[in-house]
Design a protein around this motif. Structure first.
Motif, PDB file in Angstrom:
ATOM      1  N   LEU A 388      45.028  -5.368  79.146  1.00  0.00           N
ATOM      2  CA  LEU A 388      43.894  -4.869  78.382  1.00  0.00           C
ATOM      3  C   LEU A 388      44.180  -3.433  77.926  1.00  0.00           C
ATOM      4  O   LEU A 388      43.441  -2.506  78.247  1.00  0.00           O
ATOM      5  CB  LEU A 388      42.642  -4.912  79.267  1.00  0.00           C
ATOM      6  CG  LEU A 388      41.297  -5.146  78.620  1.00  0.00           C
ATOM      7  CD1 LEU A 388      41.188  -6.562  78.069  1.00  0.00           C
ATOM      8  CD2 LEU A 388      40.179  -4.919  79.639  1.00  0.00           C
ATOM      9  N   PRO A 389      45.259  -3.204  77.185  1.00  0.00           N
ATOM     10  CA  PRO A 389      45.592  -1.840  76.763  1.00  0.00           C
ATOM     11  C   PRO A 389      44.666  -1.359  75.648  1.00  0.00           C
ATOM     12  O   PRO A 389      43.977  -2.174  75.007  1.00  0.00           O
ATOM     13  CB  PRO A 389      47.023  -1.997  76.236  1.00  0.00           C
ATOM     14  CG  PRO A 389      47.064  -3.396  75.706  1.00  0.00           C
ATOM     15  CD  PRO A 389      46.212  -4.199  76.659  1.00  0.00           C
ATOM     16  N   PRO A 390      44.617  -0.060  75.397  1.00  0.00           N
ATOM     17  CA  PRO A 390      43.876   0.418  74.234  1.00  0.00           C
ATOM     18  C   PRO A 390      44.391  -0.249  72.963  1.00  0.00           C
ATOM     19  O   PRO A 390      45.588  -0.522  72.827  1.00  0.00           O
ATOM     20  CB  PRO A 390      44.171   1.931  74.225  1.00  0.00           C
ATOM     21  CG  PRO A 390      44.550   2.256  75.630  1.00  0.00           C
ATOM     22  CD  PRO A 390      45.247   1.048  76.155  1.00  0.00           C
ATOM     23  N   LEU A 391      43.483  -0.494  72.027  1.00  0.00           N
ATOM     24  CA  LEU A 391      43.898  -1.108  70.760  1.00  0.00           C
ATOM     25  C   LEU A 391      44.828  -0.189  69.979  1.00  0.00           C
ATOM     26  O   LEU A 391      45.649  -0.661  69.177  1.00  0.00           O
ATOM     27  CB  LEU A 391      42.669  -1.425  69.902  1.00  0.00           C
ATOM     28  CG  LEU A 391      41.561  -2.272  70.543  1.00  0.00           C
ATOM     29  CD1 LEU A 391      40.492  -2.592  69.513  1.00  0.00           C
ATOM     30  CD2 LEU A 391      42.121  -3.531  71.170  1.00  0.00           C
ATOM     31  N   THR A 392      44.713   1.090  70.227  1.00  0.00           N
ATOM     32  CA  THR A 392      45.492   2.084  69.491  1.00  0.00           C
ATOM     33  C   THR A 392      46.824   2.400  70.168  1.00  0.00           C
ATOM     34  O   THR A 392      47.530   3.321  69.720  1.00  0.00           O
ATOM     35  CB  THR A 392      44.686   3.389  69.343  1.00  0.00           C
ATOM     36  OG1 THR A 392      44.262   3.820  70.659  1.00  0.00           O
ATOM     37  CG2 THR A 392      43.446   3.180  68.476  1.00  0.00           C
ATOM     38  N   ILE A 393      47.171   1.670  71.210  1.00  0.00           N
ATOM     39  CA  ILE A 393      48.414   1.954  71.926  1.00  0.00           C
ATOM     40  C   ILE A 393      49.601   1.872  70.967  1.00  0.00           C
ATOM     41  O   ILE A 393      49.671   1.001  70.098  1.00  0.00           O
ATOM     42  CB  ILE A 393      48.599   0.971  73.106  1.00  0.00           C
ATOM     43  CG1 ILE A 393      49.765   1.409  74.000  1.00  0.00           C
ATOM     44  CG2 ILE A 393      48.765  -0.466  72.626  1.00  0.00           C
ATOM     45  CD1 ILE A 393      49.864   0.606  75.299  1.00  0.00           C
ATOM     46  N   LYS A 394      50.540   2.797  71.117  1.00  0.00           N
ATOM     47  CA  LYS A 394      51.743   2.762  70.285  1.00  0.00           C
ATOM     48  C   LYS A 394      52.643   1.638  70.769  1.00  0.00           C
ATOM     49  O   LYS A 394      52.727   1.347  71.964  1.00  0.00           O
ATOM     50  CB  LYS A 394      52.464   4.104  70.356  1.00  0.00           C
ATOM     51  CG  LYS A 394      51.665   5.253  69.740  1.00  0.00           C
ATOM     52  CD  LYS A 394      52.406   6.579  69.853  1.00  0.00           C
ATOM     53  CE  LYS A 394      51.589   7.718  69.246  1.00  0.00           C
ATOM     54  NZ  LYS A 394      52.274   9.028  69.392  1.00  0.00           N
ATOM     55  N   GLU A 395      53.330   1.020  69.821  1.00  0.00           N
ATOM     56  CA  GLU A 395      54.122  -0.160  70.167  1.00  0.00           C
ATOM     57  C   GLU A 395      55.210   0.161  71.185  1.00  0.00           C
ATOM     58  O   GLU A 395      55.508  -0.649  72.058  1.00  0.00           O
ATOM     59  CB  GLU A 395      54.734  -0.774  68.904  1.00  0.00           C
ATOM     60  CG  GLU A 395      55.335  -2.144  69.155  1.00  0.00           C
ATOM     61  CD  GLU A 395      55.688  -2.877  67.872  1.00  0.00           C
ATOM     62  OE1 GLU A 395      56.821  -3.396  67.795  1.00  0.00           O
ATOM     63  OE2 GLU A 395      54.847  -2.916  66.950  1.00  0.00           O
ATOM     64  N   ASP A 396      55.805   1.361  71.099  1.00  0.00           N
ATOM     65  CA  ASP A 396      56.864   1.691  72.060  1.00  0.00           C
ATOM     66  C   ASP A 396      56.296   1.855  73.467  1.00  0.00           C
ATOM     67  O   ASP A 396      56.956   1.512  74.465  1.00  0.00           O
ATOM     68  CB  ASP A 396      57.626   2.942  71.623  1.00  0.00           C
ATOM     69  CG  ASP A 396      56.752   4.181  71.539  1.00  0.00           C
ATOM     70  OD1 ASP A 396      55.544   4.043  71.257  1.00  0.00           O
ATOM     71  OD2 ASP A 396      57.263   5.295  71.744  1.00  0.00           O
ATOM     72  N   VAL A 397      55.056   2.351  73.575  1.00  0.00           N
ATOM     73  CA  VAL A 397      54.414   2.479  74.892  1.00  0.00           C
ATOM     74  C   VAL A 397      54.055   1.090  75.424  1.00  0.00           C
ATOM     75  O   VAL A 397      54.209   0.816  76.627  1.00  0.00           O
ATOM     76  CB  VAL A 397      53.169   3.379  74.802  1.00  0.00           C
ATOM     77  CG1 VAL A 397      52.473   3.475  76.161  1.00  0.00           C
ATOM     78  CG2 VAL A 397      53.548   4.770  74.301  1.00  0.00           C
ATOM     79  N   LEU A 398      53.586   0.216  74.551  1.00  0.00           N
ATOM     80  CA  LEU A 398      53.301  -1.160  74.947  1.00  0.00           C
ATOM     81  C   LEU A 398      54.557  -1.826  75.501  1.00  0.00           C
ATOM     82  O   LEU A 398      54.524  -2.464  76.565  1.00  0.00           O
ATOM     83  CB  LEU A 398      52.780  -1.942  73.740  1.00  0.00           C
ATOM     84  CG  LEU A 398      52.498  -3.435  73.946  1.00  0.00           C
ATOM     85  CD1 LEU A 398      51.384  -3.643  74.967  1.00  0.00           C
ATOM     86  CD2 LEU A 398      52.141  -4.100  72.615  1.00  0.00           C
TER      87      LEU A 398
END
Length: 424
Positions: A388-398
């Motif tokens: 359930l990550p933030p919707l705004t999470i950066k793809e590299d952090v994901l």
């Protein structure tokens, strides 16, 4: 951590899973007092869809406070509320051709659920409500009666009256159409199921195990409600606000609920809960349902800014793109570790990795925390690792967080193998 053990109630929960003192947060990252970084795949149980300390939201809040904006106003008319109502109408309701009245309730999701079932019962003059297996709708008395998990239910304090549970989509596997099952109960005057005032559901049961209802099942449920004069309530508290890719989780199915409950991310990170109800259902007398914190002016300010993300479909497309990254990687992990017997399900940026072996999911969450990832569990047996990550999470952090999941599962399986080898 001693002060929390000495002074805070034993009811505390998440602090036990993540035993450190967090000091700062930004975007999809948390930092503890020692400066250790943690990737946040929990996002306040879906409250922080727009990330921690979103710059635009923070700036708007600071400016509002510097100008002595009204912080508490009961249900008085304020500039902050006016701006929120206009923004919600212009950006969310009007483009979707939706017509709802907006009722502000107490500050959390369970308050919205209590309000929704109260008005449904009042309007229909019937008291029964149908909820679904594995549903989670909150822990105050009325909402708790709708919540299925036995962990929260005890004979000493729960009120079980006037709620009937029916099987959710897929509960019996693919061979049983649970809408037909429910229809049979409604048709049979000796089934023991009283005609309900409303049926309440989550289109994705997040806490219940990331169980995803199909669009066809949702459309069939809506038709059933119309056939029997039953109100349809969609609990969009956790999986609304863009979590599934569209603003409302039911948009893909093309249904039009009578009542929608919202909270968590609608407040832009601050406490706010509301009920959307079709105009003909708004039959309250003035002051008939109140609360000291019905509406939150700071949350109105935050939400009006957060809703700017929905002025176009950029965020929606980003969620769908990152959803593909998430799903593909989880399926790769499930295939990579066959001994885990893992399975993947979800929509948008709410996903579950089921690890059926007892305590395995809990071990994964613990190992992830040690490696700098916050991720929680779901399901009746805590057998689901819930993403359930933030919707705004950066793809590299994901992707960095998914690497930690991969490593954690691999290390736990290796440790189990070494223990077994050692025994022989």
């Amino acid at each position: 951590m001693r002060i929390f053990e000495n002074l805070e109630s034993e009811v505390r929960g998440y602090i036990r899973s993540f035993p450190t003192i967090f000091e700062k947060a930004k975007g999809a990252l948390l930092y503890d007092e020692q400066g250790e970084k943690y990737i946040d795949f929990f996002a306040g149980a879906g409250t922080l869809n727009y990330g921690h300390n979103n710059d635009k939201i923070s700036e708007a809040l600071i400016e509002y406070l510097k100008n002595d904006g009204v912080v508490h106003g009961l249900d008085l008319a304020t500039t902050a509320k006016k701006n929120f109502l206009q923004k919600f109408s212009d950006t969310i309701l009007a483009p979707r051709n939706l017509e709802y009245k907006i009722q502000f309730t107490g500050p959390t999701g369970t308050n919205a659920v209590e309000t929704a079932i109260k008005i449904a019962r009042m309007v229909k003059g019937r008291s029964n409500i149908v909820s679904f297996t594995n549903g989670y709708h909150g822990l105050t008395m009325g909402a708790l009666a709708l919540t299925g998990n036995a962990f929260y239910r005890d004979e000493a304090y729960i009120s079980r009256s006037n709620v009937s549970f029916m099987p959710y989509d897929g509960y019996f596997g693919d061979d049983v159409n649970t809408i037909d099952y429910l229809r049979k109960f409604l048709d049979d005057p000796s089934s023991g199921l009283d005609l309900p005032a409303a049926i309440i559901l989550e289109t994705v049961q997040a806490e219940g195990g990331v169980n995803v209802a199909s669009s066809q099942w949702l459309r069939d449920l809506e038709q059933l409600c119309r056939d029997y004069d039953i109100l349809l309530i969609v609990d969009d508290i956790q999986v609304g606000n863009g979590r599934t890719g569209e603003f409302f989780s039911f948009e893909e199915a093309g249904i039009n609920p009578d009542i929608i409950t919202m909270s968590k991310a609608i407040g832009g990170g601050l406490p706010l809960a509301l009920v959307l109800l079709k105009p003909e259902l708004d039959q309250w007398k003035p002051g008939e349902h109140t609360g000291t914190f019905r509406g939150n002016n700071l949350a109105f300010v935050a939400s009006a800014v957060a809703l700017e993300y929905w002025d176009n479909d950029d965020l929606s497309q980003a969620v769908k793109s990152k959803s593909e990254v998430l799903r593909n990687r989880l399926e790769e992990i499930a295939e990579k570790y066959p001994d885990a017997n893992a399975s993947v399900r979800g929509r948008g940026l709410v996903y579950g990795l089921e690890l059926p072996e007892k305590n395995f999911a809990s071990e994964v969450s613990t190992k992830c925390f040690e490696k700098g990832l916050i991720i929680e569990l779901a399901g009746a047996l805590d057998q689901i690792v819930k993403f359930l990550p933030p919707l705004t999470i950066k793809e590299d952090v994901l992707k960095e967080g998914l690497d930690i999941i991969d490593e954690s599962i691999g290390e736990i399986l290796q440790e189990k193998k070494e223990r077994l080898t050692g025994e022989f």
